[in-house]
Design a protein around this motif. Structure first.
Motif, mmCIF file in Angstrom:
data_model
loop_
_atom_site.group_PDB
_atom_site.id
_atom_site.type_symbol
_atom_site.label_atom_id
_atom_site.label_comp_id
_atom_site.label_asym_id
_atom_site.label_seq_id
_atom_site.Cartn_x
_atom_site.Cartn_y
_atom_site.Cartn_z
ATOM 1 N N ASP A 119 -20.171 -21.150 44.554
ATOM 2 C CA ASP A 119 -21.015 -21.321 43.365
ATOM 3 C C ASP A 119 -20.742 -20.225 42.344
ATOM 4 O O ASP A 119 -20.660 -20.495 41.142
ATOM 5 N N ASP A 120 -20.606 -18.975 42.834
ATOM 6 C CA ASP A 120 -20.311 -17.862 41.934
ATOM 7 C C ASP A 120 -18.975 -18.062 41.227
ATOM 8 O O ASP A 120 -18.857 -17.810 40.026
ATOM 9 N N GLU A 121 -17.959 -18.487 41.986
ATOM 10 C CA GLU A 121 -16.645 -18.716 41.378
ATOM 11 C C GLU A 121 -16.703 -19.821 40.330
ATOM 12 O O GLU A 121 -16.099 -19.708 39.266
ATOM 13 N N ARG A 122 -17.425 -20.883 40.638
ATOM 14 C CA ARG A 122 -17.556 -21.989 39.695
ATOM 15 C C ARG A 122 -18.246 -21.515 38.418
ATOM 16 O O ARG A 122 -17.781 -21.773 37.309
ATOM 17 N N SER A 123 -19.355 -20.789 38.577
ATOM 18 C CA SER A 123 -20.091 -20.277 37.417
ATOM 19 C C SER A 123 -19.248 -19.287 36.626
ATOM 20 O O SER A 123 -19.218 -19.323 35.395
ATOM 21 N N MET A 124 -18.566 -18.399 37.347
ATOM 22 C CA MET A 124 -17.739 -17.399 36.664
ATOM 23 C C MET A 124 -16.590 -18.063 35.928
ATOM 24 O O MET A 124 -16.211 -17.625 34.839
ATOM 25 N N GLY A 125 -16.041 -19.109 36.488
ATOM 26 C CA GLY A 125 -14.969 -19.837 35.798
ATOM 27 C C GLY A 125 -15.442 -20.404 34.476
ATOM 28 O O GLY A 125 -14.734 -20.344 33.455
ATOM 29 N N THR A 126 -16.664 -20.930 34.448
ATOM 30 C CA THR A 126 -17.242 -21.468 33.214
ATOM 31 C C THR A 126 -17.445 -20.350 32.193
ATOM 32 O O THR A 126 -17.101 -20.494 31.016
ATOM 33 N N VAL A 127 -17.992 -19.227 32.655
ATOM 34 C CA VAL A 127 -18.234 -18.094 31.746
ATOM 35 C C VAL A 127 -16.912 -17.534 31.237
ATOM 36 O O VAL A 127 -16.758 -17.256 30.045
ATOM 37 N N LEU A 128 -15.927 -17.373 32.119
ATOM 38 C CA LEU A 128 -14.621 -16.841 31.690
ATOM 39 C C LEU A 128 -13.952 -17.743 30.661
ATOM 40 O O LEU A 128 -13.338 -17.258 29.707
ATOM 41 N N ALA A 129 -14.067 -19.034 30.863
ATOM 42 C CA ALA A 129 -13.478 -19.963 29.883
ATOM 43 C C ALA A 129 -14.118 -19.756 28.518
ATOM 44 O O ALA A 129 -13.418 -19.775 27.485
ATOM 45 N N ALA A 130 -15.431 -19.529 28.496
ATOM 46 C CA ALA A 130 -16.117 -19.298 27.222
ATOM 47 C C ALA A 130 -15.732 -17.941 26.646
ATOM 48 O O ALA A 130 -15.483 -17.820 25.437
ATOM 49 N N VAL A 131 -15.660 -16.910 27.489
ATOM 50 C CA VAL A 131 -15.308 -15.568 27.006
ATOM 51 C C VAL A 131 -13.881 -15.556 26.456
ATOM 52 O O VAL A 131 -13.597 -14.882 25.459
ATOM 53 N N ARG A 132 -12.990 -16.302 27.051
ATOM 54 C CA ARG A 132 -11.600 -16.345 26.563
ATOM 55 C C ARG A 132 -11.503 -16.925 25.152
ATOM 56 O O ARG A 132 -10.535 -16.685 24.454
ATOM 57 N N ARG A 133 -12.506 -17.657 24.766
ATOM 58 C CA ARG A 133 -12.512 -18.248 23.417
ATOM 59 C C ARG A 133 -13.015 -17.253 22.371
ATOM 60 O O ARG A 133 -12.925 -17.519 21.171
ATOM 61 N N LEU A 134 -13.547 -16.117 22.788
ATOM 62 C CA LEU A 134 -14.028 -15.092 21.858
ATOM 63 C C LEU A 134 -12.845 -14.309 21.288
ATOM 64 O O LEU A 134 -11.801 -14.182 21.943
ATOM 65 N N PRO A 135 -13.021 -13.713 20.117
ATOM 66 C CA PRO A 135 -11.996 -12.795 19.602
ATOM 67 C C PRO A 135 -11.825 -11.608 20.551
ATOM 68 O O PRO A 135 -12.770 -11.212 21.258
ATOM 69 N N ARG A 136 -10.655 -11.028 20.554
ATOM 70 C CA ARG A 136 -10.321 -9.938 21.470
ATOM 71 C C ARG A 136 -11.328 -8.796 21.386
ATOM 72 O O ARG A 136 -11.765 -8.266 22.411
ATOM 73 N N ALA A 137 -11.728 -8.372 20.209
ATOM 74 C CA ALA A 137 -12.660 -7.256 20.041
ATOM 75 C C ALA A 137 -13.991 -7.556 20.727
ATOM 76 O O ALA A 137 -14.594 -6.681 21.370
ATOM 77 N N GLU A 138 -14.462 -8.786 20.613
ATOM 78 C CA GLU A 138 -15.724 -9.158 21.257
ATOM 79 C C GLU A 138 -15.556 -9.248 22.769
ATOM 80 O O GLU A 138 -16.465 -8.893 23.533
ATOM 81 N N ARG A 139 -14.415 -9.735 23.234
ATOM 82 C CA ARG A 139 -14.143 -9.775 24.694
ATOM 83 C C ARG A 139 -14.195 -8.373 25.282
ATOM 84 O O ARG A 139 -14.769 -8.153 26.347
ATOM 85 N N GLU A 140 -13.606 -7.401 24.587
ATOM 86 C CA GLU A 140 -13.624 -6.016 25.063
ATOM 87 C C GLU A 140 -15.051 -5.484 25.134
ATOM 88 O O GLU A 140 -15.428 -4.808 26.101
ATOM 89 N N ALA A 141 -15.851 -5.772 24.119
ATOM 90 C CA ALA A 141 -17.240 -5.303 24.098
ATOM 91 C C ALA A 141 -18.041 -5.946 25.231
ATOM 92 O O ALA A 141 -18.847 -5.277 25.901
ATOM 93 N N VAL A 142 -17.827 -7.247 25.466
ATOM 94 C CA VAL A 142 -18.510 -7.939 26.565
ATOM 95 C C VAL A 142 -18.110 -7.327 27.899
ATOM 96 O O VAL A 142 -18.960 -7.039 28.752
ATOM 97 N N ALA A 143 -16.811 -7.121 28.095
ATOM 98 C CA ALA A 143 -16.326 -6.575 29.370
ATOM 99 C C ALA A 143 -16.897 -5.185 29.636
ATOM 100 O O ALA A 143 -17.300 -4.882 30.766
ATOM 101 N N LEU A 144 -16.946 -4.352 28.618
ATOM 102 C CA LEU A 144 -17.438 -2.987 28.822
ATOM 103 C C LEU A 144 -18.965 -2.932 28.928
ATOM 104 O O LEU A 144 -19.506 -2.362 29.881
ATOM 105 N N CYS A 145 -19.648 -3.500 27.946
ATOM 106 C CA CYS A 145 -21.100 -3.311 27.860
ATOM 107 C C CYS A 145 -21.901 -4.278 28.726
ATOM 108 O O CYS A 145 -22.877 -3.868 29.362
ATOM 109 N N LEU A 146 -21.536 -5.540 28.723
ATOM 110 C CA LEU A 146 -22.336 -6.523 29.454
ATOM 111 C C LEU A 146 -21.934 -6.623 30.917
ATOM 112 O O LEU A 146 -22.794 -6.709 31.797
#
Length: 190
Positions: A119-146
């Motif tokens: 379930d975690d992998e399935r959910s994370m796959g959905t979130v990662l697909a959405a995060v990959r659609r963000l601009p690089r600067a926002e992806r970095e901020a999400v990875a570090l802060c969130l």
């Protein structure tokens, strides 16, 4: 009951000399009575079997030192069985006390862990697909802060930008992810 063959006293004298066959005859003659006595003492057929075995093991070990006071070995064997039952009861009581002091935790079912991971992998796959659609600067901020829990000042220093810029990127990323995922991310999901 009329007894044919050697008396218990005769058998015990032979057992004391190491005669295994004589001991087998005593076992055959009295094991059922010892077993029934043990069951009446403990209330468990399997524990009664253990007590019966312990009784005859003790009899074999003490064969050279015990003298039968009567012509029958049964009363002595029943006393030994009673002692073995008390020893068994004390051991079980100590084990229960020890187990009572242990934490109530139990090993989780591995199937629950596997299902949770899937379930975690399935959910994370959905979130990662959405995060990959963000601009690089926002992806970095999400990875570090969130995701990694880095504070805004530390993220700003690591990215070489101002703290306000980091906050802005995180805010824009949350808004886009909310739209992309179709729901607002809660604190627990971050």
């Amino acid at each position: 009951m009329t007894q044919t063959g050697p008396t218990d006293q005769d058998l015990w004298t032979a057992v004391a000399a190491g005669d295994e066959a004589a001991f087998g005859t005593l076992f055959d003659r009295h094991s059922r009575a010892v077993y029934n006595h043990a069951f009446r003492l403990c209330g468990s057929w399997s524990v009664a079997e253990d007590i019966t075995q312990a009784t005859f093991l003790a009899a074999w070990r003490k064969r050279g030192t015990v003298q039968l006071a009567l012509d029958t070995a049964l009363p002595w064997l029943l006393v030994v069985a009673g002692n073995c039952a008390r020893t068994e009861w004390r051991s079980a009581r100590r084990l229960r006390a020890l187990l009572g002091r242990l934490p109530a935790e139990h090993d989780p079912d591995p199937a629950d862990d596997v299902a949770g991971r899937l379930d975690d992998e399935r959910s994370m796959g959905t979130v990662l697909a959405a995060v990959r659609r963000l601009p690089r600067a926002e992806r970095e901020a999400v990875a570090l802060c969130l995701w990694s829990g880095v504070g805004y000042p530390e993220a700003a220093a690591a990215l070489g930008i101002t703290e306000v810029a980091v906050r802005s990127r995180v805010s824009r990323a949350r808004a886009r992810l909310s739209t992309l995922l179709g729901a607002t991310l809660t604190e627990e999901q971050r």
